[in-house]
Design an enzyme around this catalytic site. Structure first.
Site, PDB file in Angstrom:
ATOM      1  N   GLY A  13       0.830  -1.202   0.000  1.00 46.65           N
ATOM      2  CA  GLY A  13       0.000   0.000   0.000  1.00 46.65           C
ATOM      3  C   GLY A  13       0.861   1.246   0.000  1.00 46.65           C
ATOM      4  N   GLY A  14       0.708   2.081   1.028  1.00 49.68           N
ATOM      5  CA  GLY A  14       1.451   3.330   1.085  1.00 49.68           C
ATOM      6  C   GLY A  14       1.069   4.247  -0.065  1.00 49.68           C
ATOM      7  N   SER A  15       1.815   5.316  -0.221  1.00 46.20           N
ATOM      8  CA  SER A  15       1.522   6.265  -1.294  1.00 46.20           C
ATOM      9  C   SER A  15       1.638   5.604  -2.663  1.00 46.20           C
ATOM     10  CB  SER A  15       2.480   7.456  -1.211  1.00 46.20           C
ATOM     11  OG  SER A  15       2.335   8.156   0.003  1.00 46.20           O
ATOM     12  N   ALA A  16       2.642   4.755  -2.856  1.00 43.46           N
ATOM     13  CA  ALA A  16       2.848   4.124  -4.162  1.00 43.46           C
ATOM     14  C   ALA A  16       1.675   3.228  -4.539  1.00 43.46           C
ATOM     15  CB  ALA A  16       4.148   3.318  -4.147  1.00 43.46           C
ATOM     16  N   LYS A  82       2.931  24.594  -1.097  1.00 41.12           N
ATOM     17  CA  LYS A  82       4.353  24.710  -1.408  1.00 41.12           C
ATOM     18  C   LYS A  82       4.528  25.341  -2.784  1.00 41.12           C
ATOM     19  CE  LYS A  82       8.429  21.852  -2.443  1.00 41.12           C
ATOM     20  NZ  LYS A  82       8.990  20.491  -2.492  1.00 41.12           N
ATOM     21  N   VAL A 188       1.762 -11.231   2.164  1.00 39.97           N
ATOM     22  CA  VAL A 188       2.124 -12.167   1.098  1.00 39.97           C
ATOM     23  C   VAL A 188       3.259 -13.054   1.590  1.00 39.97           C
ATOM     24  CG1 VAL A 188       3.122 -12.360  -1.213  1.00 39.97           C
ATOM     25  CG2 VAL A 188       1.342 -10.657  -0.754  1.00 39.97           C
ATOM     26  N   LEU A 341       9.347   2.904  -3.932  1.00 37.87           N
ATOM     27  CA  LEU A 341      10.652   2.529  -3.402  1.00 37.87           C
ATOM     28  C   LEU A 341      11.148   1.196  -3.940  1.00 37.87           C
ATOM     29  CD1 LEU A 341      10.214   3.605   0.337  1.00 37.87           C
ATOM     30  CD2 LEU A 341      11.397   4.841  -1.489  1.00 37.87           C
ATOM     31  N   GLU A 350      14.892  17.960  -3.935  1.00 38.80           N
ATOM     32  CA  GLU A 350      13.961  18.271  -5.015  1.00 38.80           C
ATOM     33  C   GLU A 350      12.706  17.400  -4.999  1.00 38.80           C
ATOM     34  OE1 GLU A 350      13.879  20.836  -6.709  1.00 38.80           O
ATOM     35  OE2 GLU A 350      15.899  21.604  -7.070  1.00 38.80           O
TER      36      GLU A 350
END
Length: 513
Positions: A13-16, A82, A188, A341, A350
């Site tokens: 999951g996470g943001s990705a 931002k 998994v 990741l 950046e």
């Protein structure tokens, strides 16, 4: 598995995982004909890395595509606005030294290269202040929009600072409740392959076997599928980007202070400190190279930066992270593609981490193969474009380091010719003779346009030889016109726009639908 690609299994999951799921589900609604069945398998109790707290303006398009209300997102994820990045003491170890990389292109950018005229006669104004209003807006803590501005609209280009953990949870809830994504909370523990070595299914602890046509690896640094099963290794770029460690800490506001409209990056003897202002707290971290600085020294640098005494600083929780700067030799292999990741990681300078997730997920959605046979070509093109993308980011990040005039060993070694990518070294030789031009970037899948290079080059005091042919009179006249328009626009916006905190407090109190 049938030849038709209909079932997408996202492992992690996470943001990705949730950005990928959301963009796919929005483009191919599961409940409609021709839609995709999208499953996210998310291991319970896996902490979010939480370094990616800054976004690019592209996140506005991503959230809009996922049918997310901006005001709801702002309130739920401690968001602030931002407008770029401020780099302090990168050129030299001097508290007065800083420059900006704003999110706006120079005014008149597409009609003429105003950098050539600015360099000939800068009149004391920094390049970013001369060509954009955003440096002045950020220095005055201004928001990019009015209290009455509609969602995703603004008077200057903007992205977000956000709470990464809250963001992942918010995306999860939205994808499940609004976009029809199926969520399986499980771990998994194995997988099965077909005769052609495609992944046929993954096995989970409690939900058994889950089959799929395309598997997206969003398992973070473990890269369970692409790195673990397919054994695709990382190509290290540590010889170019030296930092290999990071410390991160969440710092509460001790009083009512202005909320920054920019990410602040402050150079240190062996790296740099990031400072991200959210609506509810600050996110601060120190990126450094363990070859030049110990962890104890890095922690002390953070304490001195936030100016807290040892007793109160000791009450904060400092997280330790390893940075294995590099990316996969292959991002899409067989019927498995890595996002986030698991595809690679570069230091957060950046703020490219979330952008790379967005770019990867959009590329998958826009080129979703109709069949397994089509997947071979789609995968090859995806790999080519992603390699070009990662290479361009490495080159741009190195630009920040190799132009520094600081005298510590870390910075001296960053100027060593053998630490520069060949393409960057060649470009710097060219740009000594002439200002960067659009032609220098033709044929490149480069997320950083010519203007981004100009902001860094001239912010760092890069010297260009005088134009041997002289600046054409027409360009000089056009540039002066643009500089005057920027001055007028800056004055107007400073008088019109509220401070960042004022806008955020208003949005937090406003319970509009």
């Amino acid at each position: 598995m049938t030849s038709c690609v209909r079932k997408i299994v996202i492992v992690g999951g996470g943001s990705a995982g949730w950005i990928t799921a959301g963009l796919l589900a929005a483009k191919y609604p599961p409940m409609h004909a021709g839609g995709l069945k999208i499953i996210v398998i998310e291991a319970p109790d896996i902490p979010i890395v939480g370094v990616g707290e800054g976004t690019w303006p592209s996140m506005r398009s991503t959230l809009r595509a996922m049918q997310i209300d901006e005001w709801d997102f702002v309130r739920a994820c401690s968001v602030s606005f931002k407008q770029g990045s401020k780099f302090c003491q990168w050129r030299r170890d001097d508290p007065t030294d800083f420059y900006y990389h704003p999110f706006e292109m120079p005014l008149g950018f597409r009609e003429g290269n105003v950098a050539e005229s600015w360099y000939e006669n800068s009149s004391g104004a920094s390049f970013s202040r001369a060509v954009s209003s955003q440096e002045a807006l950020c220095e005055a803590f201004r928001a990019p929009k009015l209290l009455t501005s509609p969602g995703y609209a603004g008077f200057s280009n903007y992205g977000y600072h956000l709470d990464a953990s809250a963001f992942a949870g918010y995306l999860r809830n939205h994808c499940i409740s609004k976009l029809g994504v199926k969520h399986i909370s499980d771990t998994v523990i194995g997988l099965a392959v077909q005769d052609n070595q495609d992944i046929a299914s993954v096995e989970t602890q409690r939900h058994g076997v889950i089959e799929g046509d395309l598997f997206v690896d969003c398992t973070g640094f473990k890269a369970l599928l692409l790195g673990g099963h397919f054994e695709v290794d990382l190509m290290s770029v540590k010889h170019i980007l030296f930092p290999d460690k990071a410390l991160a800490v969440q710092v509460p506001y001790r009083e009512e202070v202005p909320v920054q409209s920019t990410t602040i990056s402050t150079a240190q003897p062996a790296g740099w400190i990031w400072d991200v202002s959210l609506s509810s707290r600050r996110g601060i971290g120190h990126v450094f190279s363990s070859d030049y600085m110990s962890e104890e020294e890095a922690v002390e640098s953070i304490r001195k930066y936030i100016d807290w005494d040892e007793t109160h600083f000791g009450e904060l929780s400092v997280r330790q992270l390893s940075i294995g700067s590099g990316y996969r030799r292959t991002f899409w292999k067989q019927n498995c593609v890595a996002v986030g990741l698991s595809a690679g990681f570069l230091e957060p300078l950046e703020a490219s981490a979330l952008m790379l997730i967005e770019r990867s997920a959009n590329m998958i959605a826009d080129n979703m193969p109709a069949s397994r046979h089509a997947m071979e070509i789609v995968a090859r093109r995806f790999n080519e474009r992603m390699h070009s993308l990662w290479e361009s980011i490495v080159q741009f990040l190195k630009l920040h380091y190799c132009l520094s005039q600081r005298n510590e060993p870390f910075w001296k070694d960053n100027r060593a010719p053998d630490s520069l990518p060949l393409a960057l070294s060649e470009s710097l030789r060219l740009w000594k003779e002439q200002a960067p031009r659009t032609a220098d970037f033709e044929g490149r899948d480069d997320v950083f346009p010519i203007a981004s290079y100009q902001y860094v080059l001239y912010g760092m005091g890069f010297e260009v030889k005088p134009n041997l042919r002289g600046v054409p009179a027409s360009l000089r006249a056009f540039s002066e016109q643009q500089f005057e328009l920027v001055r007028r626009r800056t004055e107007q916006l400073l008088n019109m726009l509220p401070e960042n905190r004022q806008l955020l407090d208003y949005l937090k109190a406003d319970q509009r639908e």
